[in-house]
Design a protein around this motif. Structure first.
Motif, PDB file in Angstrom:
ATOM      1  N   GLN A   5       0.829  -1.206   0.000  1.00 54.89           N
ATOM      2  CA  GLN A   5       0.000   0.000   0.000  1.00 54.89           C
ATOM      3  C   GLN A   5       0.867   1.261   0.000  1.00 54.89           C
ATOM      4  O   GLN A   5       0.515   2.256  -0.626  1.00 54.89           O
ATOM      5  CB  GLN A   5      -0.939  -0.014   1.211  1.00 54.89           C
ATOM      6  N   ILE A   6       1.985   1.214   0.687  1.00 50.57           N
ATOM      7  CA  ILE A   6       2.901   2.350   0.699  1.00 50.57           C
ATOM      8  C   ILE A   6       3.495   2.542  -0.692  1.00 50.57           C
ATOM      9  O   ILE A   6       3.581   3.668  -1.192  1.00 50.57           O
ATOM     10  CB  ILE A   6       4.010   2.154   1.756  1.00 50.57           C
TER      11      ILE A   6
ATOM     12  N   LEU B 275       0.582   8.123   9.452  1.00 54.49           N
ATOM     13  CA  LEU B 275      -0.180   9.320   9.813  1.00 54.49           C
ATOM     14  C   LEU B 275      -1.514   9.365   9.072  1.00 54.49           C
ATOM     15  O   LEU B 275      -2.540   9.743   9.644  1.00 54.49           O
ATOM     16  CB  LEU B 275       0.630  10.584   9.524  1.00 54.49           C
ATOM     17  N   SER B 276      -1.507   8.975   7.814  1.00 56.38           N
ATOM     18  CA  SER B 276      -2.745   8.920   7.035  1.00 56.38           C
ATOM     19  C   SER B 276      -3.709   7.907   7.639  1.00 56.38           C
ATOM     20  O   SER B 276      -4.911   8.167   7.762  1.00 56.38           O
ATOM     21  CB  SER B 276      -2.417   8.560   5.586  1.00 56.38           C
ATOM     22  N   GLU B 277      -3.164   6.767   8.016  1.00 60.28           N
ATOM     23  CA  GLU B 277      -3.982   5.718   8.635  1.00 60.28           C
ATOM     24  C   GLU B 277      -4.575   6.212   9.964  1.00 60.28           C
ATOM     25  O   GLU B 277      -5.756   6.007  10.244  1.00 60.28           O
ATOM     26  CB  GLU B 277      -3.093   4.493   8.866  1.00 60.28           C
ATOM     27  N   LEU B 278      -3.781   6.888  10.778  1.00 60.09           N
ATOM     28  CA  LEU B 278      -4.266   7.431  12.054  1.00 60.09           C
ATOM     29  C   LEU B 278      -5.348   8.483  11.837  1.00 60.09           C
ATOM     30  O   LEU B 278      -6.323   8.542  12.596  1.00 60.09           O
ATOM     31  CB  LEU B 278      -3.114   8.016  12.865  1.00 60.09           C
ATOM     32  N   SER B 279      -5.196   9.292  10.811  1.00 60.73           N
ATOM     33  CA  SER B 279      -6.196  10.317  10.507  1.00 60.73           C
ATOM     34  C   SER B 279      -7.535   9.671  10.134  1.00 60.73           C
ATOM     35  O   SER B 279      -8.588  10.121  10.581  1.00 60.73           O
ATOM     36  CB  SER B 279      -5.695  11.210   9.372  1.00 60.73           C
TER      37      SER B 279
ATOM     38  N   HIS C   9       9.457  -7.301   2.005  1.00 61.15           N
ATOM     39  CA  HIS C   9       8.574  -7.810   0.953  1.00 61.15           C
ATOM     40  C   HIS C   9       7.283  -6.999   0.949  1.00 61.15           C
ATOM     41  O   HIS C   9       6.895  -6.429   1.961  1.00 61.15           O
ATOM     42  CB  HIS C   9       8.270  -9.287   1.194  1.00 61.15           C
ATOM     43  N   ARG C  10       6.611  -6.983  -0.187  1.00 59.82           N
ATOM     44  CA  ARG C  10       5.397  -6.176  -0.339  1.00 59.82           C
ATOM     45  C   ARG C  10       4.275  -6.575   0.602  1.00 59.82           C
ATOM     46  O   ARG C  10       3.433  -5.770   0.938  1.00 59.82           O
ATOM     47  CB  ARG C  10       4.903  -6.184  -1.780  1.00 59.82           C
ATOM     48  N   ASP C  11       4.262  -7.813   1.080  1.00 57.04           N
ATOM     49  CA  ASP C  11       3.174  -8.268   1.949  1.00 57.04           C
ATOM     50  C   ASP C  11       3.485  -8.127   3.438  1.00 57.04           C
ATOM     51  O   ASP C  11       2.722  -8.585   4.281  1.00 57.04           O
ATOM     52  CB  ASP C  11       2.789  -9.714   1.619  1.00 57.04           C
ATOM     53  N   GLU C  12       4.590  -7.460   3.775  1.00 54.77           N
ATOM     54  CA  GLU C  12       4.926  -7.241   5.183  1.00 54.77           C
ATOM     55  C   GLU C  12       4.126  -6.073   5.751  1.00 54.77           C
ATOM     56  O   GLU C  12       3.780  -5.134   5.045  1.00 54.77           O
ATOM     57  CB  GLU C  12       6.423  -6.961   5.346  1.00 54.77           C
TER      58      GLU C  12
ATOM     59  N   GLY D 192      10.384   7.979   5.944  1.00 44.57           N
ATOM     60  CA  GLY D 192       9.400   9.043   5.729  1.00 44.57           C
ATOM     61  C   GLY D 192       8.138   8.532   5.054  1.00 44.57           C
ATOM     62  O   GLY D 192       7.027   8.949   5.392  1.00 44.57           O
ATOM     63  N   ASP D 193       8.297   7.614   4.081  1.00 37.58           N
ATOM     64  CA  ASP D 193       7.131   7.017   3.414  1.00 37.58           C
ATOM     65  C   ASP D 193       6.275   6.249   4.413  1.00 37.58           C
ATOM     66  O   ASP D 193       5.043   6.331   4.390  1.00 37.58           O
ATOM     67  CB  ASP D 193       7.572   6.040   2.309  1.00 37.58           C
ATOM     68  N   VAL D 194       6.933   5.510   5.307  1.00 38.92           N
ATOM     69  CA  VAL D 194       6.207   4.705   6.293  1.00 38.92           C
ATOM     70  C   VAL D 194       5.497   5.606   7.292  1.00 38.92           C
ATOM     71  O   VAL D 194       4.327   5.387   7.623  1.00 38.92           O
ATOM     72  CB  VAL D 194       7.155   3.711   7.012  1.00 38.92           C
ATOM     73  N   VAL D 195       6.176   6.643   7.758  1.00 37.81           N
ATOM     74  CA  VAL D 195       5.562   7.569   8.711  1.00 37.81           C
ATOM     75  C   VAL D 195       4.377   8.283   8.070  1.00 37.81           C
ATOM     76  O   VAL D 195       3.307   8.411   8.683  1.00 37.81           O
ATOM     77  CB  VAL D 195       6.603   8.575   9.253  1.00 37.81           C
TER      78      VAL D 195
END
Length: 144
Positions: free
Chosen positions: A5-6, A127-131, A85-88, A120-123
């Motif tokens: 998703q990232i 943050l988007s998920e928390l919002s 990996h993409r599924d982590e 930075g991408d993960v953070v």
């Protein structure tokens, strides 16, 4: 949230790579020109042999002076970088990055790179998920 998703949320799926035989000065020039923090070192553009970051270069200049800029990237790179990996789950990748004190991690499928994510991408994704979670909770509280 998954690494996949990232990767989808990034503006570009291109991974900036350099070959191990270019000079550190050229790598620094590419980092500056592209306004990025790290380059994946790869002979074929598919397999991550290493990573060279701004921090690697600055640390070595501080230790030995500017002569290191004439050396090959392979002399300064972090060899055999940690990958994911993409599924982590992104939170676990973030934890690994924090514990390992690195800011970039190649995403691989089999033995080939399919992307690169930064701390930075993960953070940003978190943050988007928390919002979204906050908005959902507010909606439940307000009865919507």
């Amino acid at each position: 949230m998954l690494v996949q998703q990232i990767l989808k949320s990034k503006a570009s799926d291109e991974v900036a790579t350099v070959t191990p035989d270019i000079t550190v000065a050229e790598a620094a020039r590419q980092l500056s020109d592209k306004r990025i923090g790290a380059l994946v070192v790869s002979q074929d553009g598919k397999r991550a042999q290493g990573i060279i970051s701004e921090r690697d270069i600055v640390r070595e200049i501080g230790r030995r002076g500017p002569d290191c800029l004439d050396e090959k990237v392979e002399a300064l790179m972090t060899a055999n970088p940690v990958t994911c990996h993409r599924d982590e789950v992104a939170d676990l990748v973030l934890q690994r990055m924090t514990e390992g004190r690195f800011r970039h991690i190649p995403v691989v499928e089999g033995d080939e790179m399919i992307g690169l994510i930064s701390i930075g991408d993960v953070v940003k994704a978190r943050l988007s998920e928390l919002s979204m979670e906050k908005d959902a909770l507010e909606g439940m509280i307000m009865g919507h």
